[in-house]
Design an enzyme around this catalytic site. Structure first.
Site, PDB file in Angstrom:
ATOM      1  N   CYS A 154       5.703 -31.947  46.374  1.00  0.00           N
ATOM      2  CA  CYS A 154       6.337 -33.107  47.001  1.00  0.00           C
ATOM      3  C   CYS A 154       6.252 -34.355  46.120  1.00  0.00           C
ATOM      4  O   CYS A 154       5.298 -34.528  45.373  1.00  0.00           O
ATOM      5  CB  CYS A 154       5.643 -33.432  48.311  1.00  0.00           C
ATOM      6  SG  CYS A 154       5.602 -32.059  49.456  1.00  0.00           S
ATOM      7  N   ARG A 208       9.686 -32.142  40.050  1.00  0.00           N
ATOM      8  CA  ARG A 208       8.463 -31.643  40.672  1.00  0.00           C
ATOM      9  C   ARG A 208       8.731 -30.414  41.533  1.00  0.00           C
ATOM     10  O   ARG A 208       7.808 -29.699  41.898  1.00  0.00           O
ATOM     11  CB  ARG A 208       7.826 -32.747  41.522  1.00  0.00           C
ATOM     12  CG  ARG A 208       7.372 -33.930  40.713  1.00  0.00           C
ATOM     13  CD  ARG A 208       6.941 -35.083  41.590  1.00  0.00           C
ATOM     14  NE  ARG A 208       5.736 -34.789  42.332  1.00  0.00           N
ATOM     15  CZ  ARG A 208       4.498 -34.906  41.855  1.00  0.00           C
ATOM     16  NH1 ARG A 208       4.324 -35.303  40.618  1.00  0.00           N
ATOM     17  NH2 ARG A 208       3.456 -34.639  42.587  1.00  0.00           N
ATOM     18  N   TRP A 238       8.332 -30.062  49.132  1.00  0.00           N
ATOM     19  CA  TRP A 238       8.189 -28.677  48.690  1.00  0.00           C
ATOM     20  C   TRP A 238       7.399 -27.994  49.799  1.00  0.00           C
ATOM     21  O   TRP A 238       6.216 -28.270  49.992  1.00  0.00           O
ATOM     22  CB  TRP A 238       7.442 -28.636  47.358  1.00  0.00           C
ATOM     23  CG  TRP A 238       7.397 -27.288  46.710  1.00  0.00           C
ATOM     24  CD1 TRP A 238       8.356 -26.717  45.928  1.00  0.00           C
ATOM     25  CD2 TRP A 238       6.328 -26.337  46.760  1.00  0.00           C
ATOM     26  NE1 TRP A 238       7.952 -25.474  45.490  1.00  0.00           N
ATOM     27  CE2 TRP A 238       6.715 -25.214  45.989  1.00  0.00           C
ATOM     28  CE3 TRP A 238       5.078 -26.313  47.376  1.00  0.00           C
ATOM     29  CZ2 TRP A 238       5.902 -24.090  45.817  1.00  0.00           C
ATOM     30  CZ3 TRP A 238       4.272 -25.195  47.218  1.00  0.00           C
ATOM     31  CH2 TRP A 238       4.689 -24.098  46.444  1.00  0.00           C
ATOM     32  N   ASN A 294       2.330 -36.220  50.271  1.00  0.00           N
ATOM     33  CA  ASN A 294       2.245 -35.144  49.275  1.00  0.00           C
ATOM     34  C   ASN A 294       0.828 -34.605  49.344  1.00  0.00           C
ATOM     35  O   ASN A 294      -0.121 -35.363  49.208  1.00  0.00           O
ATOM     36  CB  ASN A 294       2.546 -35.722  47.880  1.00  0.00           C
ATOM     37  CG  ASN A 294       2.180 -34.762  46.763  1.00  0.00           C
ATOM     38  OD1 ASN A 294       2.136 -33.553  46.962  1.00  0.00           O
ATOM     39  ND2 ASN A 294       1.932 -35.303  45.584  1.00  0.00           N
ATOM     40  N   GLY A 295       0.691 -33.311  49.564  1.00  0.00           N
ATOM     41  CA  GLY A 295      -0.642 -32.706  49.637  1.00  0.00           C
ATOM     42  C   GLY A 295      -0.737 -31.799  50.839  1.00  0.00           C
ATOM     43  O   GLY A 295       0.280 -31.425  51.438  1.00  0.00           O
ATOM     44  N   GLU A 301       3.646 -15.429  27.307  1.00  0.00           N
ATOM     45  CA  GLU A 301       4.384 -16.662  27.540  1.00  0.00           C
ATOM     46  C   GLU A 301       5.895 -16.386  27.570  1.00  0.00           C
ATOM     47  O   GLU A 301       6.613 -16.911  28.416  1.00  0.00           O
ATOM     48  CB  GLU A 301       4.023 -17.708  26.474  1.00  0.00           C
ATOM     49  CG  GLU A 301       4.767 -19.020  26.553  1.00  0.00           C
ATOM     50  CD  GLU A 301       4.680 -19.716  27.907  1.00  0.00           C
ATOM     51  OE1 GLU A 301       3.880 -19.335  28.769  1.00  0.00           O
ATOM     52  OE2 GLU A 301       5.459 -20.665  28.107  1.00  0.00           O
ATOM     53  N   LYS A 338       8.250 -17.144  30.827  1.00  0.00           N
ATOM     54  CA  LYS A 338       9.393 -18.057  30.711  1.00  0.00           C
ATOM     55  C   LYS A 338      10.658 -17.383  31.245  1.00  0.00           C
ATOM     56  O   LYS A 338      11.423 -17.965  31.991  1.00  0.00           O
ATOM     57  CB  LYS A 338       9.564 -18.433  29.231  1.00  0.00           C
ATOM     58  CG  LYS A 338       9.964 -19.820  28.922  1.00  0.00           C
ATOM     59  CD  LYS A 338       8.903 -20.877  28.967  1.00  0.00           C
ATOM     60  CE  LYS A 338       8.078 -20.962  30.182  1.00  0.00           C
ATOM     61  NZ  LYS A 338       6.940 -21.812  30.122  1.00  0.00           N
ATOM     62  N   GLU A 370      10.521 -16.882  35.195  1.00  0.00           N
ATOM     63  CA  GLU A 370      10.597 -18.035  36.088  1.00  0.00           C
ATOM     64  C   GLU A 370      11.982 -18.663  36.159  1.00  0.00           C
ATOM     65  O   GLU A 370      12.348 -19.202  37.188  1.00  0.00           O
ATOM     66  CB  GLU A 370       9.526 -19.080  35.765  1.00  0.00           C
ATOM     67  CG  GLU A 370       9.646 -19.727  34.417  1.00  0.00           C
ATOM     68  CD  GLU A 370       8.489 -20.698  34.136  1.00  0.00           C
ATOM     69  OE1 GLU A 370       8.022 -21.374  35.049  1.00  0.00           O
ATOM     70  OE2 GLU A 370       8.075 -20.783  32.967  1.00  0.00           O
ATOM     71  N   HIS A 409      -0.658   4.076  27.987  1.00  0.00           N
ATOM     72  CA  HIS A 409      -1.665   4.393  29.001  1.00  0.00           C
ATOM     73  C   HIS A 409      -1.106   4.208  30.410  1.00  0.00           C
ATOM     74  O   HIS A 409      -1.867   4.026  31.355  1.00  0.00           O
ATOM     75  CB  HIS A 409      -2.925   3.545  28.767  1.00  0.00           C
ATOM     76  CG  HIS A 409      -3.554   3.831  27.439  1.00  0.00           C
ATOM     77  ND1 HIS A 409      -4.253   4.979  27.173  1.00  0.00           N
ATOM     78  CD2 HIS A 409      -3.512   3.152  26.269  1.00  0.00           C
ATOM     79  CE1 HIS A 409      -4.643   4.987  25.916  1.00  0.00           C
ATOM     80  NE2 HIS A 409      -4.203   3.877  25.335  1.00  0.00           N
ATOM     81  N   LYS A 413       6.832 -28.425  39.629  1.00  0.00           N
ATOM     82  CA  LYS A 413       6.327 -28.831  38.316  1.00  0.00           C
ATOM     83  C   LYS A 413       4.849 -29.163  38.371  1.00  0.00           C
ATOM     84  O   LYS A 413       4.100 -28.870  37.452  1.00  0.00           O
ATOM     85  CB  LYS A 413       7.133 -30.041  37.828  1.00  0.00           C
ATOM     86  CG  LYS A 413       6.749 -30.534  36.443  1.00  0.00           C
ATOM     87  CD  LYS A 413       7.246 -29.593  35.375  1.00  0.00           C
ATOM     88  CE  LYS A 413       6.850 -30.016  33.980  1.00  0.00           C
ATOM     89  NZ  LYS A 413       6.897 -28.877  33.044  1.00  0.00           N
TER      90      LYS A 413
END
Ligand code: F6R
Length: 606
Positions: A2, A27, A75, A99-100, A479, A483, A486, A502, A601
């Site tokens: 948020c 964000r 969010w 936010n939180g 990485e 990338k 996502e 294996h 973010k």
């Protein structure tokens, strides 16, 4: 996660709030809303979806005209994304954005229901709004103080009280909050880009400080209501740094920013050809005294830590353990005051990384933060901080922040190896010189964007993908795979190339793309053998290696050639094509590259 904003001044507040919220879009969010005083009444407009939807709604249903208000991008955590669950929330007398996460909201809600309150939404935030209303007896500060004594969890709150039409109150604990000050106007925001269009001057708000924006001025108070003197900060970057600068997406701009970001990050830490980290209090003596190093971070920042581990262990021969922060904090790690814990975070606000830092400090380990956002919680709480100078990273998928985190790990590894006597001064100087040449090499790699786009066009219909590599190339594969996942939403896994047979090799079928990274020349032939194993089972291979290496057609369909430097430094140029392949795959699939679904973010909840 948020984003919150607030404004008190003379301008069209609704417009300022929308402009500011747009700068917080990075964000991640799924709904948005604003509350603005209009003729003494608090008017609210909110809706599920992007800010454009909210803006259209305001245009259709009537703009809110006023000069004081608060705004929010949500969010979803408690309750699905919907108009009702969108912020602001409130009562007849109090309106808030948050936010939180309020961890004890159910207990508070049950208490308030007994007192006759009813609830519209499923959010934890509405509970705080109603609790403020419950305690409000004409003095907002007194009500806020009482509420802070009862709520548990993390919060940055923006609040308005109907009786005070020119005021915005705010407070924070474990969620970021800054206060911007301009001429006859003041702002609250979750992050500096939200206010930079209007002012570069801001204050960083500490835990449980209470902010009052009144009549275009900002007052900051401690929890007891006593005024606090704060240092005024000035953003050292301008709007341009937070704009796309002609690129179609922030991600592509940020990939192209990487040579400059590395230069800006390493140059001030190189003194007469030698790495020098003394700015943060890290002396050679201190460095050489550490027995173990722990690197703790999340996601891409953790992947930078994996590169750091290989490099520090190879050069300095000091054991390094890399942990995902959400695991580290609950696994009762064995730490002592002879250990160094390095936490890595672009935002400096990641909840798990912050808690891992606090835990490490509590047991007496030294802590060093590698952080991009100045004045963020992690930067402020760590014993030592080395800022990466990547500038604002807006795209949710991290690129330039990752590469500069790795660059800082090289400086640490070189200095530590020298401090421990594991490499000579001459070798330390030579490696530092090679590191300084990397930005130019990355510019060469960036010229292969078209080829990466072509390879991406071969990936867009894939359902699954494998990234493989050995040693440092395995760290890079992780990485590359993250990338791609996502932003392209294609499932991919990264594997140590030697581990495939294996189990995982059973997934390989005709045409399955496999991206093999082979920049470590000592391991090259071994990786080629593993690639042949997948090729023999029908895989379509993309090989990332040194330009001069010849790759036969029985090994790979496509090759990306990289300029050659010391193997240990190869991750820096080698990650660039992996970023570009992920970027173009997402673009060709028509995805929202900078704001991938479900992602935020800055992850301020655990
Ligand atoms: C992926 C990505 C995330 C972050 C992670 C940690 O592209 O950006 O995996 O790396 O959420 O965030 P920070 O670095 O802000 O602690």
């Amino acid at each position: 996660m948020c984003g919150i904003v607030g404004y008190v001044g003379k301008k069209d507040c609704t417009k300022v709030l929308l402009d500011s919220l747009k700068k917080l879009e990075y964000r991640g969010y799924d709904s948005a809303g604003v509350a603005v005083f209009e003729n003494g009444e608090i008017k609210i407009s909110k809706s599920k979806g992007r800010l454009a939807v909210l803006e259209q709604k305001l245009q259709k249903e009537g703009w809110i005209n006023g000069t004081c208000g608060i705004g929010h991008t949500r969010w979803a955590t408690h309750g699905e994304p919907s108009d009702i669950n969108s912020h602001p929330h409130g009562s007849a007398r109090v309106t808030i954005v948050h936010n939180g996460i309020i961890e004890n909201y159910q207990k508070i809600k049950a208490f308030l229901i007994k007192k006759g309150y009813t609830f519209e939404s499923e959010t934890d935030t509405e509970t705080v709004a109603k609790l403020l209303d419950y305690y409000y007896e004409g003095d907002p500060m007194a009500a806020i103080q009482k509420v802070l004594g009862e709520i548990e969890g993390s919060y940055a709150l923006g609040m308005m009280f109907k009786d005070f039409p020119n005021r915005v109150y705010a407070v924070r604990k474990d969620s970021p909050l800054i206060v911007g000050v301009g001429e006859d106007e003041a702002f609250i925001a979750s992050d500096v880009p939200a206010i930079i269009k209007y002012t570069r001057n801001y204050y960083l708000i500490d835990q449980d400080e209470i902010v009052v924006l009144d009549d275009g001025k900002a007052g900051i108070y401690d929890i007891h209501g006593m005024p606090v003197d704060k240092e005024l900060m000035t953003a050292d970057w301008d709007m341009e740094a937070a704009e796309k600068g002609g690129y179609p997406h922030f991600m592509l701009k940020e990939i192209n920013d990487q040579p400059t970001a590395i230069k800006t990050t390493i140059t001030p830490r190189i003194n007469e050809g030698m790495p020098d980290l003394s700015e943060c209090g890290m002396t050679l003596e201190k460095l050489s005294g550490y027995q173990n190093i722990f690197v703790v971070a999340c996601g891409t920042a953790m992947h930078a830590g994996l590169v750091g581990k290989y490099v520090i262990e190879q050069l300095a021969r000091v054991p390094v353990t890399v942990d995902v922060a959400s695991e580290f904090r609950y696994r009762n790690p064995i730490l002592s005051d002879k250990d160094l814990v390095i936490v890595v975070s672009q935002s400096g606000e990641t909840a798990d990384t912050l808690e891992a830092l606090r835990l490490s400090k509590n047991v007496g380990a030294d802590t060093l933060a590698i952080v991009n956002v100045k004045g963020s919680s992690i930067a402020r709480e760590a014993d030592m901080v080395l800022y990466t100078h990547a500038g604002p990273e807006i795209s949710v998928a991290s690129t330039k922040a990752y590469i500069v985190q790795i660059a800082v790990f090289y400086l640490i590894a070189f200095e530590l190896a020298f401090a421990k006597g594991a490499i000579s001064e001459e070798e330390c100087r030579r490696l530092t010189g090679v590191l300084q040449s990397v930005p130019d090499l990355i510019n060469v790699v960036l010229q292969q964007a078209e080829q990466c786009k072509y390879i991406a066009s071969k990936l867009i219909n894939a359902g699954n993908l494998l990234y493989i590599g050995r040693g440092l190339d395995y760290a890079l594969s992780m990485e590359g795979s993250l990338k791609l996942k996502e932003i392209s939403y294609i499932h991919s896994e990264s594997y140590a190339a030697g581990e495939l047979k294996h189990g995982t090799i059973s997934l390989v079928t005709e045409g399955m793309p496999v991206i093999a990274v082979a920049t470590q020349r000592e391991l090259f032939d071994k990786t080629v053998s593993n690639v042949k194993e997948v090729k023999a089972r029908g895989a379509s291979v993309i090989f990332v290696t040194h330009s001069y290496k010849t790759i036969e057609s029985d090994v790979a369909e496509y090759k990306i050639g990289l300029p050659t430097i010391d193997d240990i430094l190869m991750p820096l140029p080698a990650v660039v094509p992996l970023q570009l392949i992920a970027y173009y795959t997402a673009v060709l699939k028509g995805n929202d590259v900078d704001k991938p679904r479900n992602l935020a973010k800055s992850v301020t909840v655990e």
